[in-house]
Motif scaffolding. Structure first.
Motif, PDB file in Angstrom:
ATOM      1  N   GLN A 221       0.836  -1.196   0.000  1.00 15.54           N
ATOM      2  CA  GLN A 221       0.000   0.000   0.000  1.00 15.54           C
ATOM      3  C   GLN A 221       0.874   1.250   0.000  1.00 15.54           C
ATOM      4  N   LEU A 222       0.310   2.319  -0.528  1.00  7.23           N
ATOM      5  CA  LEU A 222       1.054   3.571  -0.640  1.00  7.23           C
ATOM      6  C   LEU A 222       1.058   4.356   0.667  1.00  7.23           C
ATOM      7  N   THR A 223       0.364   3.863   1.693  1.00 12.15           N
ATOM      8  CA  THR A 223       0.287   4.581   2.968  1.00 12.15           C
ATOM      9  C   THR A 223       0.933   3.831   4.120  1.00 12.15           C
ATOM     10  N   LYS A 224       1.398   2.602   3.880  1.00 11.17           N
ATOM     11  CA  LYS A 224       1.991   1.802   4.958  1.00 11.17           C
ATOM     12  C   LYS A 224       3.356   1.289   4.508  1.00 11.17           C
ATOM     13  N   PRO A 225       4.312   1.207   5.433  1.00 10.58           N
ATOM     14  CA  PRO A 225       4.266   1.682   6.833  1.00 10.58           C
ATOM     15  C   PRO A 225       4.310   3.205   6.944  1.00 10.58           C
ATOM     16  N   LYS A 226       4.796   3.883   5.890  1.00 11.43           N
ATOM     17  CA  LYS A 226       4.772   5.332   5.850  1.00 11.43           C
ATOM     18  C   LYS A 226       4.157   5.780   4.540  1.00 11.43           C
ATOM     19  N   LYS A 227       3.582   6.953   4.573  1.00  8.86           N
ATOM     20  CA  LYS A 227       2.973   7.486   3.358  1.00  8.86           C
ATOM     21  C   LYS A 227       4.069   7.817   2.343  1.00  8.86           C
ATOM     22  N   VAL A 228       3.869   7.364   1.116  1.00 11.74           N
ATOM     23  CA  VAL A 228       4.856   7.593   0.059  1.00 11.74           C
ATOM     24  C   VAL A 228       4.792   9.064  -0.357  1.00 11.74           C
ATOM     25  N   ARG A 229       5.951   9.742  -0.230  1.00  8.71           N
ATOM     26  CA  ARG A 229       5.979  11.171  -0.568  1.00  8.71           C
ATOM     27  C   ARG A 229       7.200  11.531  -1.398  1.00  8.71           C
ATOM     28  N   LEU A 230       8.377  11.044  -1.027  1.00  2.92           N
ATOM     29  CA  LEU A 230       9.604  11.400  -1.707  1.00  2.92           C
ATOM     30  C   LEU A 230       9.892  10.434  -2.865  1.00  2.92           C
ATOM     31  N   VAL A 231      10.796  10.833  -3.749  1.00  2.66           N
ATOM     32  CA  VAL A 231      11.141  10.023  -4.920  1.00  2.66           C
ATOM     33  C   VAL A 231      11.758   8.704  -4.489  1.00  2.66           C
ATOM     34  N   LYS A 232      12.652   8.733  -3.489  1.00  2.00           N
ATOM     35  CA  LYS A 232      13.276   7.483  -3.058  1.00  2.00           C
ATOM     36  C   LYS A 232      12.247   6.525  -2.445  1.00  2.00           C
ATOM     37  N   GLN A 233      11.212   7.060  -1.790  1.00  4.66           N
ATOM     38  CA  GLN A 233      10.154   6.206  -1.273  1.00  4.66           C
ATOM     39  C   GLN A 233       9.335   5.587  -2.409  1.00  4.66           C
ATOM     40  N   TRP A 234       9.097   6.359  -3.447  1.00  6.65           N
ATOM     41  CA  TRP A 234       8.394   5.824  -4.625  1.00  6.65           C
ATOM     42  C   TRP A 234       9.211   4.708  -5.276  1.00  6.65           C
ATOM     43  N   LYS A 235      10.517   4.901  -5.406  1.00  4.52           N
ATOM     44  CA  LYS A 235      11.361   3.876  -6.029  1.00  4.52           C
ATOM     45  C   LYS A 235      11.315   2.577  -5.245  1.00  4.52           C
ATOM     46  N   ALA A 236      11.420   2.657  -3.929  1.00  4.77           N
ATOM     47  CA  ALA A 236      11.362   1.441  -3.107  1.00  4.77           C
ATOM     48  C   ALA A 236      10.001   0.770  -3.185  1.00  4.77           C
ATOM     49  N   LYS A 237       8.933   1.582  -3.175  1.00  3.76           N
ATOM     50  CA  LYS A 237       7.585   1.001  -3.204  1.00  3.76           C
ATOM     51  C   LYS A 237       7.297   0.343  -4.553  1.00  3.76           C
ATOM     52  N   LEU A 238       7.705   0.983  -5.651  1.00  4.79           N
ATOM     53  CA  LEU A 238       7.463   0.406  -6.979  1.00  4.79           C
ATOM     54  C   LEU A 238       8.302  -0.855  -7.189  1.00  4.79           C
ATOM     55  N   ALA A 239       9.507  -0.901  -6.648  1.00  3.49           N
ATOM     56  CA  ALA A 239      10.315  -2.126  -6.734  1.00  3.49           C
ATOM     57  C   ALA A 239       9.646  -3.263  -5.974  1.00  3.49           C
TER      58      ALA A 239
END
Length: 520
Positions: free
Chosen positions: A166-184
């Motif tokens: 999910q895009l809100t757990k464990p932290k809300k996705v906001r920064l580019v590096k968070q997007w990269k980790a979540k999409l991977a």
């Protein structure tokens, strides 16, 4: 409006018409695997864009820059959900926008709750159905793309949607590096599900190709029921006929199988044949032509019943397996010789090729006269068979689609439901390919009760007898057409008096065409 019209006498009379059947689409058979064959870089480029992936020399790292926005609210009420749906329907957002994709992805993965009923609880089935509806309403949702491919996979895999990150757990996705980790993490989860055979795909297009045009699929009784709970919401089976693991055409008319080894052919309620007709269709369809215009002669050279070689003195013949194999070869050679020596080759009467090539006019006139008579007989037989086939097909469709009148009583609920759906053009009508295919079905009565529950067993037997007769007559018509073509070719050769053709070439042509005509 209906209740207001009933209560207000000035608005009467009120006439309710059957809703028009929506146009069919084969989009739900589309298998979108783009998200499984692309690289992680492709997905990152679709979401983050070039400005966050490409860094020129001297520029700062963009990993800490803000990425695309995700939905800020955690729950959508019914008015807000309808507002989002109207926005997507009117073209206010496109699926190529990362924020719009994040909204739909959050609905599928339930990080954004959608409350459609009158209770505070969220129905997961209603929410997934609402997400599928928004996906189809969004512009460019049917264009190729990696992001839309992820949503297409989630649309037909509701169970998988709850396991994806999910895009809100464990932290809300906001920064580019968070997007990269979540999409991977998202891509890895999709690949693991694909390699583990956990993905459900839409039905194969052949399930639709077997239907007539236009497609009229039967509707199950659940389509007429309210959603499972009395709290309102959406009924996924009412909106989408193909959903999740049950992605099949609802009660699509089909035969039970193709394993029927034999079919009893006899007189029934819809067809009557004499014993002579049945015998002719089962053995020699053109028996009238054969008896009048053909003769038969045995083989001039007999086939020997002994093997053309002798291996009895070979050292390997001392083995028991070799002896058994040789005995079998001797037995099969004798059977082959008996079969070949008992064959009779057909030939055309009054068709002496050698005399015709030598220029004997009386022989050629006799051959032409006989062939013209044969041609006329074949033409009459072909026309009669075509008329009979047309009549049988009309009777078949009339018998299969025979329904009681509007004033006749129908007591069985299934029969009543079938009758109402047929009148509303929501029930499938029989088509020729499926009717012909039913000849191979081992459960004919069961299949025809699905086509028409009003048919009785005796009527089904009569229909199958008439269908068998139609197939056999069609085969005879094709055989007569081939014989007619060969007859025209021989007449063309006989009437060709040009001097460029040598006698040997003319003789070879007449022998070849005559053999084809006799064997056809």
């Amino acid at each position: 409006r209906y209740l207001a019209a009933v209560r207000d006498p000035t608005l009467r009379p009120l006439y309710l018409a059957l809703p028009t059947r929506p146009e069919e689409t084969k989009w739900q058979t589309h298998v979108d695997e783009n998200a499984l064959v692309c690289s992680l870089y492709d997905i990152l480029f679709e979401v983050l864009g070039a400005e966050h992936l490409y860094r020129r020399e001297g520029e700062e790292d963009t990993d800490n820059a803000p990425g695309p926005e995700i939905p800020l609210m955690r729950r959508l009420s019914l008015p807000l959900a309808m507002e989002e749906g109207s926005k997507l329907l009117l073209g206010g957002a496109s699926i190529r926008d990362a924020s719009t994709w994040a909204l739909l992805y959050s609905i599928f993965t339930r990080s954004l709750a959608v409350r459609l009923g009158r209770t505070k609880d969220v129905n997961p089935q209603h929410q997934h159905t609402f997400g599928v509806m928004l996906l189809h309403l969004t512009q460019a949702s049917r264009f190729p793309g990696y992001l839309v491919s992820i949503l297409h996979i989630l649309a037909v895999n509701p169970d998988l949607s709850t396991t994806l990150p999910q895009l809100t757990k464990p932290k809300k996705v906001r920064l580019v590096k968070q997007w990269k980790a979540k999409l991977a993490q998202l891509q890895k989860s999709l690949h693991d599900a694909a390699y583990g055979y956990q993905l459900t795909w839409p039905p194969h297009p052949k399930d639709f190709y077997e239907l007539p045009c236009p497609i009229m699929c039967e509707v199950e009784s659940s389509m007429f029921q309210l959603p499972p709970a009395d709290t309102g919401g959406l009924n996924p089976r009412l909106i989408f006929g193909l959903q999740g693991s049950d992605a099949t055409v609802t009660r699509r008319p089909a035969v039970s199988g193709l394993g029927c080894s034999q079919r009893t052919f006899g007189a029934g309620a819809y067809c009557s044949l004499s014993d002579a007709d049945i015998s002719a269709l089962a053995s020699r369809p053109l028996s009238d032509v054969v008896d009048k215009f053909l003769g038969f002669e045995g083989r001039a050279e007999k086939v020997g019943d002994s093997l053309p070689f002798d291996l009895s003195q070979h050292p390997s013949m001392a083995h028991g397996v070799a002896k058994g194999m040789m005995q079998r070869l001797i037995k099969e050679m004798a059977q082959y010789a008996e079969m070949k020596n008992s064959e009779e080759n057909p030939f055309i009467l009054e068709f002496d090729v050698d005399s015709i090539v030598e220029g004997k006019a009386e022989k050629q006139e006799a051959a032409v006269r006989q062939l013209m008579e044969l041609k006329q007989m074949l033409q009459k037989m072909k026309a009669a068979d075509e008329a009979l086939i047309t009549e049988l097909i009309e009777k078949l469709f009339e018998a299969v689609g025979n329904l009681p009148g509007a004033r006749e009583a129908v007591g069985d609920p299934d029969q009543l439901r079938f009758w109402l759906l047929r009148q509303a053009e929501h029930e499938t009508c029989m088509w020729f390919e499926l009717l012909s295919r039913s000849l191979l079905s081992p459960k004919t009565l069961t299949d025809f009760h699905r086509f028409n529950p009003f048919l009785k067993e005796a009527e089904v037997e009569g229909i199958m007898s008439m269908l068998t007769q139609m197939m056999l007559v069609t085969s005879r018509r094709l055989q007569a057409g081939r014989a007619l073509d060969n007859c025209r070719e021989i007449l063309k050769l006989l009437n060709d008096t040009s001097s460029d053709r040598s006698a040997a070439a003319r003789r070879a042509g007449l022998l070849e065409k005559g053999s084809l005509l006799a064997s056809s």
